[in-house]
Scaffold this active site. Sequence first.
Site, PDB file in Angstrom:
ATOM      1  N   ASP A 172     -10.123 -34.032  49.163  1.00  5.84           N
ATOM      2  CA  ASP A 172      -9.157 -34.401  48.125  1.00  5.84           C
ATOM      3  C   ASP A 172      -9.238 -35.911  47.886  1.00  5.84           C
ATOM      4  OD1 ASP A 172      -6.249 -33.129  46.966  1.00  5.84           O
ATOM      5  OD2 ASP A 172      -6.377 -35.314  47.162  1.00  5.84           O
ATOM      6  N   ASP A 189     -12.120 -38.167  34.659  1.00  2.00           N
ATOM      7  CA  ASP A 189     -13.076 -37.044  34.510  1.00  2.00           C
ATOM      8  C   ASP A 189     -14.457 -37.434  35.040  1.00  2.00           C
ATOM      9  OD1 ASP A 189     -11.089 -35.567  33.392  1.00  2.00           O
ATOM     10  OD2 ASP A 189     -11.860 -35.609  31.338  1.00  2.00           O
ATOM     11  N   GLU A 215      -8.060 -32.571  41.691  1.00  2.00           N
ATOM     12  CA  GLU A 215      -9.025 -33.479  42.332  1.00  2.00           C
ATOM     13  C   GLU A 215      -9.389 -32.984  43.721  1.00  2.00           C
ATOM     14  OE1 GLU A 215      -5.985 -33.569  42.666  1.00  2.00           O
ATOM     15  OE2 GLU A 215      -5.218 -35.029  44.066  1.00  2.00           O
TER      16      GLU A 215
HETATM   17  N1  GTP Z   1      -8.838 -36.984  34.657  1.00  2.00           N
HETATM   18  C1  GTP Z   1      -8.469 -35.870  35.267  1.00  2.00           C
HETATM   19  N2  GTP Z   1      -7.396 -35.898  36.072  1.00  2.00           N
HETATM   20  C2  GTP Z   1      -7.031 -34.772  36.714  1.00  2.00           C
HETATM   21  C3  GTP Z   1      -7.724 -33.566  36.540  1.00  2.00           C
HETATM   22  N3  GTP Z   1      -7.129 -32.623  37.312  1.00  2.00           N
HETATM   23  C4  GTP Z   1      -6.089 -33.217  37.934  1.00  2.00           C
HETATM   24  N4  GTP Z   1      -6.008 -34.515  37.582  1.00  2.00           N
HETATM   25  C5  GTP Z   1      -5.030 -35.531  37.989  1.00  2.00           C
HETATM   26  O1  GTP Z   1      -5.129 -35.751  39.379  1.00  2.00           O
HETATM   27  C6  GTP Z   1      -3.907 -36.419  39.790  1.00  2.00           C
HETATM   28  C7  GTP Z   1      -3.544 -35.947  41.173  1.00  2.00           C
HETATM   29  O2  GTP Z   1      -2.464 -36.698  41.592  1.00  2.00           O
HETATM   30  P1  GTP Z   1      -1.693 -36.504  42.963  1.00  2.00           P
HETATM   31  O3  GTP Z   1      -1.616 -35.017  43.259  1.00  2.00           O
HETATM   32  O4  GTP Z   1      -0.434 -37.267  42.891  1.00  2.00           O
HETATM   33  O5  GTP Z   1      -2.658 -37.060  44.062  1.00  2.00           O
HETATM   34  P2  GTP Z   1      -3.289 -38.506  44.273  1.00  2.00           P
HETATM   35  O6  GTP Z   1      -2.884 -39.485  43.232  1.00  2.00           O
HETATM   36  O7  GTP Z   1      -4.766 -38.296  44.426  1.00  2.00           O
HETATM   37  O8  GTP Z   1      -2.670 -38.953  45.634  1.00  2.00           O
HETATM   38  P3  GTP Z   1      -3.069 -38.485  47.092  1.00  2.00           P
HETATM   39  O9  GTP Z   1      -3.742 -37.126  46.975  1.00  2.00           O
HETATM   40  O10 GTP Z   1      -1.773 -38.386  47.836  1.00  2.00           O
HETATM   41  O11 GTP Z   1      -3.970 -39.520  47.666  1.00  2.00           O
HETATM   42  C8  GTP Z   1      -2.878 -36.094  38.733  1.00  2.00           C
HETATM   43  O12 GTP Z   1      -2.567 -37.293  38.042  1.00  2.00           O
HETATM   44  C9  GTP Z   1      -3.582 -35.118  37.795  1.00  2.00           C
HETATM   45  O13 GTP Z   1      -3.208 -35.287  36.457  1.00  2.00           O
HETATM   46  C10 GTP Z   1      -8.858 -33.569  35.655  1.00  2.00           C
HETATM   47  O14 GTP Z   1      -9.537 -32.572  35.444  1.00  2.00           O
HETATM   48  N5  GTP Z   1      -9.189 -34.735  35.059  1.00  2.00           N
END
Ligand code: GTP
Length: 295
Positions: A172, A189, A215
Amino acid sequence: MKDKAADLAIVSNKTFEASTAVNLHHYDISSALQTSLEFNELISIFCNKIQNTIPHNGVEYINEEFDLEFKRGVMARHSCSYALKVEEQQLGELKLTRSNRFSRDELKMLESLLCCLIYPLRNATLFQQALKMAFTDPLTKTNNRTAFNDCLLREIKRAERNSQHLSLIFVDVDHFKHINDDYGHGCGDLALSSLAGWLKDSVRGSDAVFRYGGEEFVILLSDTDIDGAMVIGERIRADIESHTLAYGMDVLNLTASLGVASLKGSDSPESLIKRADAAMYQAKQHGRNRIEVGY
Ligand SMILES: Nc1nc2c(ncn2[C@@H]2O[C@H](COP(=O)(O)OP(=O)(O)OP(=O)(O)O)[C@@H](O)[C@H]2O)c(=O)[nH]1
């Protein structure tokens, strides 16, 4: 007086019998080819059916779109090859070989019989393309979660049947939200598709990498115990940290938190996933950019 018969093609019951026989042969091949949507099987059926008419010792079928190379029999000196296509759609290349030359009549017959193969191959192509799309994540071109669920079930059964190890790694990205917020979703992306590429490069078969959601990625390691999975996981962690990502004028670095778990006797797919996922959250809690084991 002009001899009328000289201008006319001769149609006799012999021709009729011959063409009926040819049509029946085509019909027989076409019917047999309707039983499958697998490339290798279609090629095998076709070659079995034409063996008496066009004897051959070796068959090779290459389909680059599906990364397929099918070989059967013994490759020999003389060959005939055909690039198969329908309406500009490539359907692969078929080669037959044998020790003596193919006659002109045989090649003519083969070309006519190949018409029976073209449309079944096109149907197989459409089917396999649809299948591929249903199991592929469009952004990262990795297998998606549906593919993962399917594959995990199969791998657990296989590991149990063969008394082999099986391990999972959850990956992750750390603080991924900041990448989207600071550089935009285009950059987010790009980060995800780049990461998927690094993960595929880090493990034996690219088929083992899946996008679990957002992610989060998961890697399935067959015949790998917990110690082996830890070594691979640590290599992946270091690999992600060492890469830099160029986005316009910006240069970014990513890190990821990883959770590892290995299959135990009492595990269901869900319990194995849960342990790996919990280990990944533990890695987040312990400061990120690290790997933890779910026992
Ligand atoms: N650009 C993009 N962003 C994505 C996609 N799928 C998920 N996200 C973003 O990934 C982010 C995940 O955020 P969080 O779950 O808060 O996790 P994090 O910021 O990585 O924090 P930690 O996991 O605690 O380190 C969110 O802002 C989602 O919008 C995608 O396909 N493209």
